[in-house]
Scaffold this active site. Sequence first.
Site, mmCIF file in Angstrom:
data_model
loop_
_atom_site.group_PDB
_atom_site.id
_atom_site.type_symbol
_atom_site.label_atom_id
_atom_site.label_comp_id
_atom_site.label_asym_id
_atom_site.label_seq_id
_atom_site.Cartn_x
_atom_site.Cartn_y
_atom_site.Cartn_z
ATOM 1 C CD GLU A 174 -78.542 95.210 -69.322
ATOM 2 O OE1 GLU A 174 -78.392 95.454 -68.167
ATOM 3 O OE2 GLU A 174 -78.012 96.154 -70.103
ATOM 4 C CD GLU A 317 -76.858 102.673 -66.783
ATOM 5 O OE1 GLU A 317 -77.646 104.214 -67.550
ATOM 6 O OE2 GLU A 317 -75.902 102.647 -65.835
#
Length: 350
Positions: A174, A317
């Site tokens: 994310e 991430e």
Amino acid sequence: MHSDLPQFRINAVDRTLTPALQSKIDQKTKPVGSLGRIEQLALHLGLIQHSLTPRLHQPHVLVCAGDHGAAKAGVSAYPQEVTWQMVENFLAGGAAINVLARQAGLALIVANAGVNHEFGPRDGLLDAKVAQGTANYLDGPAMSAQQCLTAIRNGATIVRNLAASGCNVLGLGEMGIGNTAAASLLTHCLTGLPLNDCIGRGTGLDDAGLARKRDLLAKALTRWAERNDQPLQILARFGGFEIAMLTGAMLAAAEAGMILLIDGFIVTSALLVAHRLQPAVRDYCVFAHRSEEAGHRGQLDHLKGEPLLDLGLRLGEGTGAALAYPLLKAACAILDEMASFESAGVSSRA
């Protein structure tokens, strides 16, 4: 809101193959249990795929990006603009997740769940935008019930398309300034852990910033007058579009029998929602790592998740998932390629 949720039919993993898998692992040319967690991982992957020779096909990592209205209230050390700037970095191939996904042999998908920026049509960016970021949960719900369901559906659609193309293992990541604050609220509401135990420094808050973050999140809770324990209402109140999209992605991946490689604190907050909706989703999850973010240990304890790595990571991430993926390859290779005592002509233990 539950009645409008897309129907996910997730079957609990069939464990009838456990004795055969365990026997195959134990008969490899090594002392029983000597490969430790890799043996446990091999067993888990074999059970998910109901196979003595699990295979990893077309592995992907899906990074969902979205902005949070509360970011402008000071819950992060970074300005909201960093979300879209980091998406540009992903598209240019220069972020940590790009480097680690390339190194691990993972294809990267970046999805715009709700970034407060106009990218226009871009190669490598899936447009699944619900709105220009969520509303500020200090003032009311972060998203409407309909927006929440739309984001869940969008995540499910992406993963169903991946499954149809042959992908059977999915890492999740994310990007969204302010999303550790949202994940802290979701974790508190869904696990019952004390709020302050769920709040960490996120992108690097100093002591004053951490105190402000704790104060703001406590206020956010007091302003939810109609508070309840319904997972979708909790998600809509405090979550982000990227977290809702990840929830739908997880549910669709488990429905398709895919292996889910769970990253850190924010991704696991989405899993808490998915797990409350469909507890069987947990069977398909491999926990990549233990984050340095304060609430992640509590999330893992709640889900009875034992992470593969503990490296002090707190980037997000999907970087932890990318770092852990080679261990899944190793576990499959041990099952498939390592000789047994019988085939190698090696004497086993008396």
